[in-house]
Design an enzyme around this catalytic site. Structure first.
Site, PDB file in Angstrom:
ATOM      1  N   TYR A 129       0.824  -1.222   0.000  1.00 31.61           N
ATOM      2  CA  TYR A 129       0.000   0.000   0.000  1.00 31.61           C
ATOM      3  C   TYR A 129       0.856   1.270   0.000  1.00 31.61           C
ATOM      4  O   TYR A 129       0.766   2.094  -0.924  1.00 31.61           O
ATOM      5  CB  TYR A 129      -0.930  -0.070   1.219  1.00 31.61           C
ATOM      6  CG  TYR A 129      -1.758   1.162   1.499  1.00 31.61           C
ATOM      7  CD1 TYR A 129      -2.448   1.831   0.489  1.00 31.61           C
ATOM      8  CD2 TYR A 129      -1.867   1.644   2.806  1.00 31.61           C
ATOM      9  CE1 TYR A 129      -3.220   2.947   0.777  1.00 31.61           C
ATOM     10  CE2 TYR A 129      -2.647   2.745   3.103  1.00 31.61           C
ATOM     11  CZ  TYR A 129      -3.311   3.407   2.087  1.00 31.61           C
ATOM     12  OH  TYR A 129      -4.075   4.502   2.378  1.00 31.61           O
TER      13      TYR A 129
ATOM     14  N   SER B 205       6.615   3.500  12.914  1.00 29.65           N
ATOM     15  CA  SER B 205       5.202   3.707  13.249  1.00 29.65           C
ATOM     16  C   SER B 205       5.064   4.488  14.550  1.00 29.65           C
ATOM     17  O   SER B 205       5.917   4.386  15.444  1.00 29.65           O
ATOM     18  CB  SER B 205       4.548   2.334  13.412  1.00 29.65           C
ATOM     19  OG  SER B 205       3.315   2.447  14.072  1.00 29.65           O
TER      20      SER B 205
ATOM     21  N   TYR C 255       4.202  -6.764  16.738  1.00 27.64           N
ATOM     22  CA  TYR C 255       4.417  -5.934  15.544  1.00 27.64           C
ATOM     23  C   TYR C 255       5.107  -4.628  15.941  1.00 27.64           C
ATOM     24  O   TYR C 255       6.109  -4.219  15.355  1.00 27.64           O
ATOM     25  CB  TYR C 255       3.073  -5.630  14.863  1.00 27.64           C
ATOM     26  CG  TYR C 255       3.084  -4.380  14.046  1.00 27.64           C
ATOM     27  CD1 TYR C 255       3.666  -4.363  12.782  1.00 27.64           C
ATOM     28  CD2 TYR C 255       2.552  -3.182  14.552  1.00 27.64           C
ATOM     29  CE1 TYR C 255       3.713  -3.190  12.044  1.00 27.64           C
ATOM     30  CE2 TYR C 255       2.601  -2.009  13.820  1.00 27.64           C
ATOM     31  CZ  TYR C 255       3.181  -2.019  12.564  1.00 27.64           C
ATOM     32  OH  TYR C 255       3.242  -0.853  11.851  1.00 27.64           O
TER      33      TYR C 255
ATOM     34  N   LYS D 256       9.118  -2.736  15.339  1.00 33.22           N
ATOM     35  CA  LYS D 256       9.460  -1.363  14.927  1.00 33.22           C
ATOM     36  C   LYS D 256      10.450  -0.754  15.922  1.00 33.22           C
ATOM     37  O   LYS D 256      11.429  -0.118  15.541  1.00 33.22           O
ATOM     38  CB  LYS D 256       8.204  -0.496  14.832  1.00 33.22           C
ATOM     39  CG  LYS D 256       7.201  -0.941  13.777  1.00 33.22           C
ATOM     40  CD  LYS D 256       7.743  -0.830  12.378  1.00 33.22           C
ATOM     41  CE  LYS D 256       6.717  -1.171  11.316  1.00 33.22           C
ATOM     42  NZ  LYS D 256       7.319  -1.377   9.987  1.00 33.22           N
TER      43      LYS D 256
ATOM     44  N   ASP E 298      -9.295  -4.554  22.266  1.00 31.06           N
ATOM     45  CA  ASP E 298      -8.123  -4.660  23.154  1.00 31.06           C
ATOM     46  C   ASP E 298      -6.941  -3.895  22.578  1.00 31.06           C
ATOM     47  O   ASP E 298      -6.628  -4.037  21.396  1.00 31.06           O
ATOM     48  CB  ASP E 298      -7.682  -6.132  23.277  1.00 31.06           C
ATOM     49  CG  ASP E 298      -8.427  -6.836  24.388  1.00 31.06           C
ATOM     50  OD1 ASP E 298      -9.225  -6.170  25.071  1.00 31.06           O
ATOM     51  OD2 ASP E 298      -8.221  -8.054  24.542  1.00 31.06           O
TER      52      ASP E 298
ATOM     53  N   ASP F 180      -6.414  -0.722  22.064  1.00 28.59           N
ATOM     54  CA  ASP F 180      -6.585   0.599  21.445  1.00 28.59           C
ATOM     55  C   ASP F 180      -6.366   1.708  22.474  1.00 28.59           C
ATOM     56  O   ASP F 180      -6.893   1.635  23.595  1.00 28.59           O
ATOM     57  CB  ASP F 180      -8.003   0.755  20.868  1.00 28.59           C
ATOM     58  CG  ASP F 180      -8.128   0.189  19.465  1.00 28.59           C
ATOM     59  OD1 ASP F 180      -7.092   0.028  18.796  1.00 28.59           O
ATOM     60  OD2 ASP F 180      -9.273  -0.087  19.042  1.00 28.59           O
TER      61      ASP F 180
HETATM   62  N1  UFG Z   1     -11.751   0.861  14.303  1.00 23.44           N
HETATM   63  C1  UFG Z   1     -13.099   0.597  14.447  1.00 23.44           C
HETATM   64  N2  UFG Z   1     -13.636  -0.432  13.734  1.00 23.44           N
HETATM   65  C2  UFG Z   1     -12.897  -1.186  12.873  1.00 23.44           C
HETATM   66  C3  UFG Z   1     -11.531  -0.912  12.731  1.00 23.44           C
HETATM   67  C4  UFG Z   1     -10.983   0.126  13.472  1.00 23.44           C
HETATM   68  O1  UFG Z   1     -13.802   1.255  15.209  1.00 23.44           O
HETATM   69  O2  UFG Z   1     -13.453  -2.121  12.265  1.00 23.44           O
HETATM   70  C5  UFG Z   1     -11.178   1.970  15.058  1.00 23.44           C
HETATM   71  C6  UFG Z   1     -10.112   1.550  16.027  1.00 23.44           C
HETATM   72  O3  UFG Z   1     -10.665   1.144  17.253  1.00 23.44           O
HETATM   73  C7  UFG Z   1      -9.261   2.802  16.132  1.00 23.44           C
HETATM   74  C8  UFG Z   1      -9.410   3.444  14.761  1.00 23.44           C
HETATM   75  O4  UFG Z   1     -10.550   2.844  14.168  1.00 23.44           O
HETATM   76  O5  UFG Z   1      -9.826   3.656  17.076  1.00 23.44           O
HETATM   77  C9  UFG Z   1      -8.229   3.208  13.857  1.00 23.44           C
HETATM   78  O6  UFG Z   1      -7.956   1.825  13.837  1.00 23.44           O
HETATM   79  P1  UFG Z   1      -6.955   1.187  12.787  1.00 23.44           P
HETATM   80  O7  UFG Z   1      -6.929  -0.289  13.036  1.00 23.44           O
HETATM   81  O8  UFG Z   1      -7.257   1.662  11.419  1.00 23.44           O
HETATM   82  O9  UFG Z   1      -5.564   1.854  13.194  1.00 23.44           O
HETATM   83  P2  UFG Z   1      -4.797   1.806  14.601  1.00 23.44           P
HETATM   84  O10 UFG Z   1      -4.747   3.220  15.079  1.00 23.44           O
HETATM   85  O11 UFG Z   1      -5.296   0.792  15.531  1.00 23.44           O
HETATM   86  O12 UFG Z   1      -3.405   1.219  14.108  1.00 23.44           O
HETATM   87  C10 UFG Z   1      -2.475   2.035  13.610  1.00 23.44           C
HETATM   88  C11 UFG Z   1      -1.628   1.328  12.556  1.00 23.44           C
HETATM   89  C12 UFG Z   1      -0.681   0.368  13.174  1.00 23.44           C
HETATM   90  C13 UFG Z   1      -0.003   0.918  14.388  1.00 23.44           C
HETATM   91  C14 UFG Z   1      -1.007   1.436  15.368  1.00 23.44           C
HETATM   92  C15 UFG Z   1      -0.366   2.014  16.590  1.00 23.44           C
HETATM   93  O13 UFG Z   1      -2.438   0.658  11.616  1.00 23.44           O
HETATM   94  O14 UFG Z   1       0.303   0.056  12.203  1.00 23.44           O
HETATM   95  O15 UFG Z   1      -1.739   2.444  14.721  1.00 23.44           O
HETATM   96  O16 UFG Z   1      -1.324   2.157  17.580  1.00 23.44           O
HETATM   97  F1  UFG Z   1       0.756  -0.003  15.024  1.00 23.44           F
END
Ligand code: UFG
Length: 335
Positions: free
Chosen positions: A11, A124, A149, A153, A293, A295
């Protein structure tokens, strides 16, 4: 100048390859296609008019990597290749440590063998871990994480720092990404994960396309203005341009620098959903469910260093991000 892009069919790697080619660089891509498609190389060619050299190899395959360096004088490396699913890494820690660490160590060994001293690393915001208060600044202790993961990093940042100390001619830029979303304006490149997406925007896109029934928003009772988590979403093309700026910096400098790539603004899950609905004229089916979990309630970048050091700042709006993400889905569905 010839740049090796590991994970260049993925991506962020593919968007970066496009920006590099359009800026006049020769691009060599290595990717094992474990989480990417070969057609991405065709699409890079379609957008830029230039086909990057492509090798389907894993970076931990030293002989194969040596052959790439022997056949192409590589001036700098941008290292994206790696496993990246937070949840999967909790279940398969050995695969994550083996793959992500081995590929980086092998890459560094081969770079040393061939006298290549410029390294841009795909790090990250996860390295700031759960303890630091946001907005995150680069000088905060970035030595924690909440998943294997994320630890890869942290560890790779450490390896690159120690390597640079031992080789003062080396330059490593550790780019700490916040939440990249959106897609190339052509609709030809975007985030297209295998299976059910873990990340928010590809999940939203599949709900919008009626390929998934509904979005579950993970938690509506966080201490944030609307109760849903806040993140620093940035357009993947802005992120790709950040790599070009880091490369230009690395060409004239030595040493190691960590740099946040984010907008500096927090946007909630609910806000993102609403913007997506508005700009694309689509009603999204969603429910507010339990927290996921691991977040964190909210975090975003302090983006001042990127501007001061690299002359980079994010340009695209949340509207652009939502619109381009949907355009990519529409385009993919008519292929
Ligand atoms: N979320 C939802 N529903 C979903 C998917 C995500 O509500 O189906 C929410 C998550 O709870 C979060 C937000 O959307 O609040 C963003 O979630 P993502 O999974 O898109 O991204 P993250 O912030 O969890 O993860 C990102 C990067 C990772 C990194 C991480 C560090 O994708 O590479 O931040 O916290 F490690």
């Amino acid at each position: 100048m010839r740049i090796l892009v590991t994970g260049g069919a993925g991506y962020i790697g593919s968007h970066t390859a496009v920006e590099l080619i359009q800026a006049g660089y020769d691009v060599v891509i290595v990717d094992d296609l474990s989480n990417a498609r070969r057609e991405v190389i065709d699409r890079i060619q379609e957008i830029t008019g230039t086909r990057p050299l492509f090798y389907q190899i894993n970076c931990a395959d030293k002989k194969a990597l040596q052959a790439v360096f022997a056949g192409n004088r590589i001036d700098a490396v941008i290292h994206f290749a790696g496993f990246k699913a937070v949840g999967e890494s909790v279940k398969k820690p050995l695969q994550y440590y083996r793959n992500n660490l081995d590929s980086t160590l092998t890459l560094l060994e081969v770079m040393e063998e061939y006298g290549c001293r410029k390294f841009i690393f795909s790090s990250s915001a996860t390295v700031y871990g759960p303890e630091n208060p946001h907005s995150y600044r680069e000088e905060m202790p970035a030595i924690q994480s909440s998943s294997p993961y994320g630890w890869t990093k942290v560890m790779i940042e450490r390896i690159l720092t120690d390597y640079t100390t031992a080789h003062p001619d080396f330059c490593a830029v550790l780019l700490r990404y916040f939440n990249p979303i959106g897609a190339h304006e052509s609709g030809l490149l975007g985030d297209d994960p295998n299976g059910i997406p873990n990340n928010l925007m590809p999940y939203i896109a599949r709900v919008a396309a009626r390929q998934l029934e509904k979005l579950t928003i993970f938690g509506g009772d966080y201490p944030t203005p609307d109760g849903t988590c806040q993140r620093d979403y940035l357009h993947v093309v802005d992120l790709a341009v950040g790599h070009l700026k880091a490369l230009e910096y690395a060409m004239d400098h030595k040493g190691v620098e960590a740099v946040n790539l984010g907008t500096g603004n927090g946007v909630s899950v609910l806000e993102l959903v609403q913007v997506f609905e508005k700009v694309n004229h689509i009603k999204l089916n969603y429910v507010i469910g339990p927290r996921r979990d691991g977040d964190l309630p909210a975090f975003w970048a302090d983006a001042t260093k990127a501007k001061a050091l690299l002359g980079w700042e994010a340009k695209h709006s949340i509207e652009d991000m939502c619109e381009s993400a949907w355009r990519f889905v529409l385009h993919s569905n008519v292929q």
